[in-house]
Design a protein around this motif. Structure first.
Motif, PDB file in Angstrom:
ATOM      1  N   LYS A 243     -29.523  22.379  -3.664  1.00 11.15           N
ATOM      2  CA  LYS A 243     -28.562  22.346  -2.776  1.00 11.15           C
ATOM      3  C   LYS A 243     -27.581  20.931  -2.726  1.00 11.15           C
ATOM      4  O   LYS A 243     -26.743  20.803  -1.881  1.00 11.15           O
ATOM      5  CB  LYS A 243     -28.747  22.629  -1.291  1.00 11.15           C
ATOM      6  CG  LYS A 243     -29.425  24.091  -1.169  1.00 11.15           C
ATOM      7  CD  LYS A 243     -28.131  25.328  -1.235  1.00 11.15           C
ATOM      8  CE  LYS A 243     -27.409  25.488  -0.010  1.00 11.15           C
ATOM      9  NZ  LYS A 243     -26.326  26.375  -0.274  1.00 11.15           N
ATOM     10  N   GLY A 244     -28.379  20.011  -3.681  1.00  7.25           N
ATOM     11  CA  GLY A 244     -27.507  18.766  -3.791  1.00  7.25           C
ATOM     12  C   GLY A 244     -27.763  18.305  -5.200  1.00  7.25           C
ATOM     13  O   GLY A 244     -28.989  18.383  -5.639  1.00  7.25           O
ATOM     14  N   VAL A 245     -27.019  17.328  -5.701  1.00  2.67           N
ATOM     15  CA  VAL A 245     -27.124  16.744  -6.917  1.00  2.67           C
ATOM     16  C   VAL A 245     -26.565  15.435  -6.817  1.00  2.67           C
ATOM     17  O   VAL A 245     -25.242  15.332  -6.190  1.00  2.67           O
ATOM     18  CB  VAL A 245     -26.603  17.593  -7.962  1.00  2.67           C
ATOM     19  CG1 VAL A 245     -26.522  16.589  -9.305  1.00  2.67           C
ATOM     20  CG2 VAL A 245     -27.173  18.862  -8.266  1.00  2.67           C
ATOM     21  N   PHE A 251     -26.156   9.162  -2.881  1.00  3.87           N
ATOM     22  CA  PHE A 251     -25.674   8.858  -1.488  1.00  3.87           C
ATOM     23  C   PHE A 251     -26.142   7.500  -0.902  1.00  3.87           C
ATOM     24  O   PHE A 251     -25.250   7.125  -0.279  1.00  3.87           O
ATOM     25  CB  PHE A 251     -26.255  10.095  -0.673  1.00  3.87           C
ATOM     26  CG  PHE A 251     -25.272  11.185  -0.639  1.00  3.87           C
ATOM     27  CD1 PHE A 251     -24.335  11.683  -0.032  1.00  3.87           C
ATOM     28  CD2 PHE A 251     -25.844  12.453  -1.719  1.00  3.87           C
ATOM     29  CE1 PHE A 251     -23.594  12.749  -0.119  1.00  3.87           C
ATOM     30  CE2 PHE A 251     -25.035  13.628  -1.655  1.00  3.87           C
ATOM     31  CZ  PHE A 251     -23.871  13.772  -1.078  1.00  3.87           C
ATOM     32  N   ALA A 296     -31.711  18.356  -4.787  1.00  2.00           N
ATOM     33  CA  ALA A 296     -32.537  18.690  -3.507  1.00  2.00           C
ATOM     34  C   ALA A 296     -32.879  20.194  -3.475  1.00  2.00           C
ATOM     35  O   ALA A 296     -32.004  20.938  -3.862  1.00  2.00           O
ATOM     36  CB  ALA A 296     -31.417  18.680  -2.322  1.00  2.00           C
TER      37      ALA A 296
ATOM     38  N   GLU B 246     -23.410  17.497  -2.254  1.00  2.00           N
ATOM     39  CA  GLU B 246     -24.372  18.202  -1.563  1.00  2.00           C
ATOM     40  C   GLU B 246     -23.750  19.307  -0.523  1.00  2.00           C
ATOM     41  O   GLU B 246     -22.720  19.039   0.140  1.00  2.00           O
ATOM     42  CB  GLU B 246     -25.299  17.266  -0.863  1.00  2.00           C
ATOM     43  CG  GLU B 246     -25.163  16.659   0.406  1.00  2.00           C
ATOM     44  CD  GLU B 246     -25.835  15.897   1.183  1.00  2.00           C
ATOM     45  OE1 GLU B 246     -27.130  15.770   0.972  1.00  2.00           O
ATOM     46  OE2 GLU B 246     -25.593  15.469   2.342  1.00  2.00           O
ATOM     47  N   PHE B 247     -24.187  20.405  -0.577  1.00  2.00           N
ATOM     48  CA  PHE B 247     -23.808  21.659   0.374  1.00  2.00           C
ATOM     49  C   PHE B 247     -24.786  21.899   1.400  1.00  2.00           C
ATOM     50  O   PHE B 247     -26.043  22.083   1.251  1.00  2.00           O
ATOM     51  CB  PHE B 247     -23.839  22.834  -0.798  1.00  2.00           C
ATOM     52  CG  PHE B 247     -22.566  22.812  -1.852  1.00  2.00           C
ATOM     53  CD1 PHE B 247     -21.322  23.082  -1.592  1.00  2.00           C
ATOM     54  CD2 PHE B 247     -23.044  22.124  -3.023  1.00  2.00           C
ATOM     55  CE1 PHE B 247     -20.701  23.067  -2.743  1.00  2.00           C
ATOM     56  CE2 PHE B 247     -21.989  21.983  -3.951  1.00  2.00           C
ATOM     57  CZ  PHE B 247     -20.759  22.180  -3.747  1.00  2.00           C
ATOM     58  N   GLY B 250     -27.904  19.861   2.562  1.00  2.00           N
ATOM     59  CA  GLY B 250     -28.088  19.405   1.319  1.00  2.00           C
ATOM     60  C   GLY B 250     -29.305  18.549   1.311  1.00  2.00           C
ATOM     61  O   GLY B 250     -30.303  19.282   1.269  1.00  2.00           O
ATOM     62  N   GLY B 279     -24.410  25.950   4.210  1.00  2.00           N
ATOM     63  CA  GLY B 279     -22.898  25.556   3.928  1.00  2.00           C
ATOM     64  C   GLY B 279     -22.211  26.821   3.392  1.00  2.00           C
ATOM     65  O   GLY B 279     -21.176  26.797   2.623  1.00  2.00           O
ATOM     66  N   ARG B 294     -20.488  17.788   1.131  1.00  2.00           N
ATOM     67  CA  ARG B 294     -20.182  16.159   1.258  1.00  2.00           C
ATOM     68  C   ARG B 294     -20.224  15.333  -0.017  1.00  2.00           C
ATOM     69  O   ARG B 294     -21.258  16.190  -0.899  1.00  2.00           O
ATOM     70  CB  ARG B 294     -21.336  15.503   2.149  1.00  2.00           C
ATOM     71  CG  ARG B 294     -21.186  15.728   3.592  1.00  2.00           C
ATOM     72  CD  ARG B 294     -22.199  15.095   4.495  1.00  2.00           C
ATOM     73  NE  ARG B 294     -23.455  15.911   4.118  1.00  2.00           N
ATOM     74  CZ  ARG B 294     -23.515  17.197   4.622  1.00  2.00           C
ATOM     75  NH1 ARG B 294     -22.699  17.789   5.273  1.00  2.00           N
ATOM     76  NH2 ARG B 294     -24.577  17.750   4.213  1.00  2.00           N
TER      77      ARG B 294
END
Lengths: 362, 362, 362, 362
Positions: A243-245, A251, A296, B246-247, B250, B279, B294
């Motif tokens: 769900k995140g890269v 970040f 993630a 990230e969704f 995230g 999301g 984000r």
């Protein structure tokens, strides 16, 4: 919108969790790459379920190379690998015909495919499909390594337990090609304890995978829109549960000042950076430093705990408690899948940059 | 590897910061979409530099529609928008011929383009190119809105100052189409103070942009590999300075358990979720809930502070202190660019799902 | 379906006959190719109308390179060439709003674009767009020639008058880069007489163009589906009026026996064929012999003679007698367009085979 | 360059003549299309060798649907059909390791794949691969027919014997779905006599296939570069032995005047043309009239007669007399392959125009 990845070396996956087989077709491969069944088998073994911390579904992952290999080498024509499904218990999934499993693709797939999807075991959305991805990587990874390009992924965090970050990237990669890849050996036990605790609660845990690549030539990627970050993330988000890269410090960069975030250049035979906050990529293009990114991984959505949901048949509110075999955690199993996706993306961009034959040149 | 995005509505950008113009060609547009110059101009004004917190380069962003519009409506043939560059001071950039600016694409581009790149003002890597992206969004955004699909981006964090998260997504979007989009009005002053403080230090700040989309039909996206997350991230990483996407929750999902992370379904005319940790996307496919993601924006790499670097000409170690005009922060200016990229990606996938004419049907 | 050609070097055309400009964006070009305005101008002059045998519309074809060139060389970033329209008399075309011109795209376009197409002068279907194609070829053709790859097209037949076939291909190509390319100089006069005769009758003539390419390396093309024949024909059929493409002996092969049609191999330093019935391509892949193909060019559809047709407004049967300026023959003007398309297709496949930089390597 | 065709419904072929299997992956199919094994089998039977006029290699063409079908309907996920090879006699082809068969791809493939190609039976260039293409058409053709789109191909000419042209296209198509499709029944015997005569001479014959499509909606295709002519020819040239493609009157148009070649419009409920010299396509876009095109099929290159050639091993001049099983003519067997390719191309463009679900809507 396509189920194919790649402009130069293109990967198409097929198969459903409870269908006859899952498989992959690779188009655009360099002719003459040695194909070693043992390497493919080794890749497959790294994503296979492991004892008490995994599902009890046991697939031997026997594979058949249907095309594209002759006399032990790639021919350059489309290479199809097929992995028959064997340990299928479709009866466990009869409820799913009715219930949208929270966190899963069931409802979204139902809308997309107008109800015609093969819902058994997640169908084409199943993590089972990643076996074909991993087998595909078994074809190209040895060739990448011969070119000095090496990829490693470790469990940076799992159930709240941290592994240390990459330090000496190249040396660190050496120790990662295992079933439970961590850099700080002491983290493994504590992470596994988190998995078992969640399992005991009928629940599941997630984590963060961190990947490094060394040896990529500088100057690969495009500014708009095929940045290396864009190409990698495009493919990585297909891995179920990601769900995140983020690349480099990701970040965390948002809270730095420019003077902290910038990587100063200095000469060491060639230009290198003192730090690597940008993860080896500037403006979407490799800068010669190690590529570093993190994914993630959300906790496995299939859990034994009761959950509220709706029926896809009659739109009634319902309660679901998963039966069937499932993993309380897939973070460790996903590490080799991230390696595989990374390898396939890099082969694609390198073939675009240097041509069809480059990967096979020594 | 391509500098084009999209399979159905394809976007190609061209131009260099100090060349004659920047522009965009959009191919595959629905015929008959009304084109309103004022809407395009409004989009462009949202990314324009703003007073003391921005660069002093002032571009009027006058644009010319070279093709694809007839009688005030799209024709369906390739639509080219050209934005001439005017306030160009190439003399500020003569040093760049020699020095790789840390955090910028200079060295990576030098390797990719074998030294033939137009380095002035970042050339084709300049944020200036995003003017064309934003103009392109001015063509399609009104059509999306007529279909009930609305997009909004706010500054979730900047220089350590937090804005509140989305609450009532649809209502929140209403207030965001401004030059400095925040949901908590009190955040603006504190964020701007951070920008000015960094500027005073000859430094820069970054932040996080958060985007929401309402009204997307469920069932859009592909499992392998054109997930909606993959498609969006692919395009978003082209925006200069974005280093993470990230969704839903995230990276925070990595530390949850499945029972927390799953979004339970219940009926409210149609199936909806109680929470939206995912999301609005499951298995890569829209589930009918708001899409939320984000983007991490690193601090502007161009800073006045001295930095160590190397010369691209002779490979000597050097010290760089940026001259020229630059932004101490581009987070707020990037918000409309994220909106634009999101709109273009969604148009592409919707055209693929529903055909060429759908976007124009009322 | 796209208005872009190419996987590696991609060409997107934009513009309408009576809009502000026509143009092209080329993506994926090798950095460092010298760009010579005179070469581009020379290409453009070869497709320009010529005296009594052509339309009286006179376009200077002044062009602007908007991007992608720096210090006289390609940068490798998208290169946009824009050619402003100047000699536009839209008033000639007011009837066309109502009448579907037989043999033209008017009715098909009306259905495709739902009536929103710019119909003036054929809009985006106009042969005017080929000016941008030809300009694009002016960028890559000198680079191809430096690599020993040379392309020539002659008028094999026009209004029933035959030119001789290629004999010494390489020498023959040398004489073809003119406004009215024939191999048998005596054919020109007789062909032009046919054009003028048709013009006097308020009618038009067609013909056949024959193209040869020497110097292509063997082994370029794919079996399914990107054969070199498939790639070339894909692009060639975009040239207005082309209705047939055949390779080698083409349709004549249908009446041969295998023993006649096969090209026997023998050694002459490298393997060469005694004959070239297959036009340098076997199984879709270059075999090292000259590539030879022919394009059927139908007679210009715009004629002064009265024709039956229907109104696009009210669906009434009508009679049309073309006003406006038009060509009684475009075969000779299309020769350089075929050269251009061929060059662009070959550059694309060569970049795919040998990588981004190959075209620039000496 | 790719071995995949299609932007919306994409077809990837895999397999070698003497490998484990040949197959196809279809991506982007409309969910819910009924899949009837008998239809697929019927398609396969139409390309199967027939008695004395064909090769003696007998493949049962048993096929396995590996994925993408559930409860007898397409799921919308990638559909893989695999056809195992059984009657393989690789020993017949040992010479081929050494000798480049004239008219075949052997030498071109040797250059492309650097000698790593599977040369047995033509490997991936074998006509055997078309079995997978034909099976794929068995999935989509019934759906096209339900939408009123019907495709038929007849042998327009074979060994010099002519069949009559299409007259009442729709009625003519009804009689063509046979093993030896002709419109004038009397032509069959004479054509077969030509095949046997060639066979007796150790030689082979070619011919021309003519295809018609009725029911295509007007307005499908793109001007630059995805014209319907371009898309069809792109795919058709992959069919082994096809060396020319012409639309409408094709090359004959070159010798007409505009007043003959133009198709006058008149109203008959909707606009229709009096003639169809343009084959249902204007400006690359369907105009609502039947699509008509012809493919030139060269004589089978494998012949028993002695031919001069070279060794791929040592570059020596040699003499080849083909052993192994081969067809003295493949024109009749190629008819269903042309039908199949046409169906797949049309499905792709229709999905692009009208969206994912259109093909399944009644």
């Amino acid at each position: 919108m396509k189920n194919t990845y790649g402009n130069h070396i293109a990967i198409t996956l097929f198969g459903e969790s409870h269908g006859p087989s899952v498989g992959v077709v690779m188009d655009g491969l360099t002719p003459g790459l040695p194909v070693d069944d043992a390497v493919i088998a080794d890749f497959l073994s790294r994503r296979r379920p492991q004892g008490v911390i995994s599902t009890t579904r046991q697939e031997p992952d026997a594979f058949v190379i249907e095309s594209g290999v002759f006399n032990g080498k790639t021919t350059g024509t489309p290479l199809c690998i097929r992995i028959p499904n064997t340990d299928v218990r479709s009866e466990d999934y009869t409820d799913i015909e009715r219930l949208a499993r929270p966190g899963h693709a069931d409802l979204a797939a139902h809308c997309k495919y107008n109800g015609f999807e093969d819902y058994r075991g997640g169908g084409h959305f199943s993590g089972r499909i990643t076996a074909a991805l991993v087998a595909a990587a078994g074809i190209v990874m040895p060739a990448l390594e011969k070119k000095g390009i090496r990829i490693g992924t470790h469990i940076r965090r799992l159930g709240g337990v941290e592994d240390r970050a990459f330090l000496e990237v190249s040396a660190d990669i050496d120790v990662l090609h295992t079933n439970f890849p961590v850099l700080d050996a002491s983290a493994e036990e504590r992470m596994k304890a988190q998995i078992l605790a969640a399992k005991d609660d009928g629940d599941s845990v997630g984590g963060v995978l961190e990947t490094a690549v060394v040896g990529m030539p500088a100057g690969v990627g495009e500014p708009w829109f095929d940045t290396l970050e864009g190409l990698l993330s495009h493919a990585l988000f297909s891995i179920p549960a990601i769900k995140g890269v983020e690349f480099g410090d990701g970040f965390a960069l948002a809270d730095m000042r420019g003077s902290e975030a910038n990587d100063a250049w200095y000469m060491q035979e060639k230009p290198v950076t003192e730090t690597n906050h940008n993860g080896g990529i500037n403006g979407g293009i490799t800068n010669g430093m190690p590529i570093v990114f993190r994914c993630a991984v959300k906790p496995t959505p299939t859990i034994a705990k009761e959950q509220h949901t709706v029926s896809l048949i009659d739109g009634e509110d319902c309660v679901l408690a998963a039966r069937g075999r499932h993993d309380p955690c897939i973070v460790h199993r996903a590490a080799v899948v991230v390696d595989a996706v990374t390898a396939l993306v890099l082969c694609d961009v390198l073939a675009g940059r240097f041509g069809t034959d480059w990967l096979g040149e020594v």
